[in-house]
Design an enzyme around this catalytic site. Structure first.
Site, short mmCIF file in Angstrom:
data_model
loop_
_atom_site.label_atom_id
_atom_site.label_comp_id
_atom_site.label_asym_id
_atom_site.label_seq_id
_atom_site.Cartn_x
_atom_site.Cartn_y
_atom_site.Cartn_z
NE ARG A 122 -0.54 0.07 4.97
CZ ARG A 122 -1.12 0.09 6.15
NH1 ARG A 122 -2.42 0.17 6.24
NH2 ARG A 122 -0.42 0.01 7.25
CB CYS A 126 6.13 9.54 -6.46
SG CYS A 126 6.87 11.17 -6.54
CG ASN A 160 -4.59 5.64 7.28
OD1 ASN A 160 -5.22 6.04 8.25
ND2 ASN A 160 -3.84 4.55 7.30
CD GLU A 161 -0.43 5.09 10.64
OE1 GLU A 161 0.29 4.32 10.00
OE2 GLU A 161 -0.65 4.97 11.86
CB CYS A 169 9.59 9.61 -3.85
SG CYS A 169 9.74 9.05 -5.55
CD GLU A 317 -4.78 3.59 12.43
OE1 GLU A 317 -3.84 2.82 12.67
OE2 GLU A 317 -5.00 4.06 11.31
CG HIS A 368 -3.48 -5.24 13.83
ND1 HIS A 368 -4.41 -4.68 14.69
CD2 HIS A 368 -2.45 -4.38 13.76
CE1 HIS A 368 -3.93 -3.51 15.11
NE2 HIS A 368 -2.75 -3.31 14.58
C1 GLA Z 1 -1.46 1.86 10.86
C2 GLA Z 1 -2.45 2.03 9.72
C3 GLA Z 1 -3.59 1.06 9.77
C4 GLA Z 1 -3.13 -0.31 10.19
C5 GLA Z 1 -2.43 -0.19 11.51
C6 GLA Z 1 -2.00 -1.52 12.09
O1 GLA Z 1 -1.74 2.60 11.95
O2 GLA Z 1 -2.95 3.33 9.63
O3 GLA Z 1 -4.18 1.01 8.48
O4 GLA Z 1 -2.25 -0.81 9.23
O5 GLA Z 1 -1.28 0.57 11.34
O6 GLA Z 1 -1.39 -1.35 13.33
#
Ligand code: GLA
Length: 679
Positions: A122, A126, A160-161, A169, A317, A368
């Site tokens: 995932r 770039c 996301n993150e 890159c 999270e 997980h």
């Molecule tokens: C990150 C991601 C999530 C998942 C968690 C697993 O925080 O944002 O999509 O992959 O890790 O801990």
């Protein structure tokens, strides 16, 4: 087309959770639709008030270029609205679909040695890719148009993150973007040459066209170039986020936006990004095998709260139990998930969410933990989740309250990037380790602490702690100096104030911009060999050990608090104290043991008259305060295994213990939590 009429009754009615939001990442596309009804039923049972949905849904909502299929997602949103669950709707752009990289392989990122990263995991894009951004913003536009008036839409979760897997890159498109970024920063090539000290090693550039990212080179790439590349890479990610935000603001101006930070992460400057968020949110995964995980969590939570000047934030999270990405992944022992969730709230969070709602059957994260485990609802994890959801729901009055601190710790991403560059006196310096070494004694002493960038107004603090602020701009040094002059107390650790914004040494004796306030000069850096230690002799005659680093300190007004007791610097200062203006500046020229650091920090706090939230706290008990319209709450968290007895300054009631009478003493079991109030 709009979502079904069944739920789209009142266009602007939102499902804002009344108290502390509780829930998790919801990924219904991993499950047949028959499961979705059970999902919402169980969410209600578990007190879920908010989910963040659609994070990895791009390939499902746009299975072919431009062919959008939102019908299934409409049903997801409708189900959630029907159950009264608010949605923090993800923009779905975190993982591009396979067709995008097949049609446009140029979006794939490249490493510093020119290797292409392929799809199959995932975040394989770039950050500078125009094609990626065009497709991402096109999707966001469709999404925002479609769900703008949906009653389940509470807020937007952009990407996301960012930077989790691809923070940088080095491809040709990144190179071109880097050159554009540099020409904006420096204006002309002469200024860049000056800033990068390119007279060294024949690196002078004649045009911007000659400049490259710091790709794999025979030896150390130019440090200023590396530093700028770290800044640029952070900015390229931010521009991805802002491109999406712009679309969202245009279509849904009243819907707040956030993006989830990865703890305190080197590649993403929380302070810089937070200014663009309506609410700060962070992901943090406590490690049940790490005895100090609550201290690391404390630091991350304090950074996140401070990033938006104390406003409530979201724990976006955490894991209900085990993760799958460390080498050994154990579950959280009974009660720890509750304790660590309350820790986030105690440190200012108004939302506690997990990754993820239902444990995946396949894919890389099937081991997980999730709120609904493979084993279903008759499991310890689900029972603990449900109990916590109900507990949070019982105390909505906590949401919106805030905390204050008299102490602040300074953290700066620019300095972090510069500190950890190669070709230094020691490559063993680690910004996070040093920051935590300073944070831990404050945490253990129960002192409320903000974590702030160096350009933040410091006037509200009595104590400012500065761990390894290697890169220091003159105005920030002046701010620290003025802080002490006006009566503040400053604690600075070694190798601070050494270089300017372009990684050029401040001349005039190290650390030139801090010499006046610290009352000293450093003549030589003397890093220690691996595993080497030194004696440090304290004023009371005790001896402790130090490692990692030492410096030849020449006092210029500062008094010696402790001196090196062995090694080449024996007899010279290891810790100093300087009365300056109406305040005091302390300096630590080595890495002390945690015990010696605690003793020093206690002394500094006493001098600064900075005290704990509650006095006489037993070891391992954390205490924090949040106050506001909802009341005045003292949070007590027992991070130890054994019961702890706490004497309170006045009789208080635990709002989590239904019907409990006010008491002067409280016994907290191991992993226990109490939320006390005098009302
Ligand atoms: C990150 C991601 C999530 C998942 C968690 C697993 O925080 O944002 O999509 O992959 O890790 O801990």
């Amino acid at each position: 087309m709009r979502p079904s009429d069944a739920v789209a009754t009142d266009a602007r009615r939102r499902l804002r959770p009344a108290g502390i939001a509780f829930g998790g990442d919801y990924n219904p596309e991993q499950w047949p639709e028959e499961v979705w009804a059970e999902d919402v039923a169980l969410m209600k049972e578990a007190g879920v008030s908010m989910v963040t949905a659609g994070i990895f849904s791009w390939a499902e909502v746009e299975p072919r270029p431009g062919a959008f299929d939102f019908a299934w997602f409409d049903r997801v949103m409708d189900n959630l609205a029907g159950a009264g669950v608010a949605v923090c709707l993800a923009t779905m752009t975190a993982s591009p679909p396979p067709w995008l990289s097949r049609l446009h392989p140029e979006i794939l990122p490249e490493t510093a040695d020119g290797r292409r990263m392929w799809p199959g995991g995932r975040q394989h894009y770039c950050p500078s890719s125009r094609v990626y951004r065009e497709h991402a913003t096109r999707l966001v536009e469709r999404l925002a148009d479609r769900y703008a008036d949906h009653p389940a839409l509470e807020m937007w979760h952009i990407g996301n993150e960012y930077g989790c897997h691809t923070p940088m890159c080095w491809c040709d498109e990144s190179a071109a973007d880097f050159r554009r970024w540099l020409s904006e920063r420096y204006g002309d090539i002469g200024t860049l040459n000056e800033a990068w000290s390119t007279a060294f090693w024949a690196q002078r550039y004649d045009t911007f066209g000659e400049v490259l990212p710091p790709r794999l080179a025979p030896t150390f790439p130019n440090p200023a170039q590396q530093l700028d590349f770290a800044r640029f890479s952070d900015d390229a990610l931010l521009r991805c986020c802002l491109a999406e935000k712009e679309v969202l603001r245009r279509i849904t101006p009243d819907v707040p936006v956030t993006t989830n930070f990865i703890g305190v992460y080197k590649h993403v400057d929380t302070f810089g990004w937070a200014a663009h968020q309506d609410v700060a949110s962070v992901d943090f995964y406590q490690d049940p095998y790490d005895q100090d995980t609550h201290i690391s969590a404390g630091f991350v939570f304090d950074v996140t709260r401070s990033a938006r000047e104390g406003r409530p934030w979201m724990l976006m999270e955490q894991a209900p139990g085990a993760v799958n990405w460390r080498e050994r992944n154990g579950p959280k022992p009974p009660g720890r998930m509750r304790l660590w969730s309350w820790q986030a709230v105690a440190q200012g969070a108004d939302a506690v969410l997990y990754f993820q709602w239902r444990q995946s059957r396949g894919g890389a994260e099937k081991y997980h933990s999730a709120m609904v485990p493979h084993g279903g609802t008759d499991t310890r994890v689900f029972r603990e989740v449900r109990a916590l959801g109900r507990e949070f729901a019982s105390v909505p009055q906590i949401a919106g309250t805030r905390s204050t601190a008299e102490a602040a710790l300074v953290l700066d991403w620019n300095s972090w990037w510069a500190l950890e560059l190669d070709s230094h006196p020691s490559t063993a310096l680690d910004q996070m380790k040093i920051a935590l070494a300073h944070y831990r004694p404050l945490f253990e002493a129960g002192i409320a602490c903000d974590v702030v960038p160096p350009d933040r107004d410091l006037s509200g603090y009595r104590l400012v702690v500065v761990p390894n602020l290697y890169l220091l701009k003159e105005p920030d040094a002046e701010r620290l100096t003025a802080f002490v002059r006006r009566g503040g107390h400053l604690l600075v650790s070694f190798f601070s104030g050494i270089v300017d914004d372009c990684d050029r040494v401040h001349l005039g004796g190290y650390p030139a911009p801090l010499r006046e306030v610290l009352g000293l000069r450093i003549e030589e850096f003397w890093p220690l060999a691996e595993k080497e230690t030194l004696d440090v002799r304290h004023a009371d005659g005790t001896i402790s050990r130090a490692d990692l680093w030492s410096e030849a300190v020449v006092p210029e007004g500062a008094g010696t608090v402790a001196e090196f007791g062995s090694g080449p610097l024996a007899g010279q200062p290891a810790v100093t104290r300087h009365s300056f203006g109406s305040g005091t500046a302390w300096y630590v020229a080595t890495r002390l043991t945690p015990e010696a650091m605690r003793a020093l920090t206690d002394e500094v706090c006493r001098t600064a008259d900075v005290g704990p939230v509650l006095t006489g706290l037993p070891e391992h008990v954390q205490a924090t305060v949040r106050a506001g319209d909802g009341g005045h709450f003292v949070f007590l968290l027992n991070h130890g295994q054994e019961p702890a007895e706490i004497t309170l300054p006045e009789p208080m009631t635990d709002v989590l213990a239904q019907g409990a009478a006010p008491a002067h003493r409280i016994t907290l079991p191991g992993a226990g939590v109490a939320v006390l109030t005098t009302r």
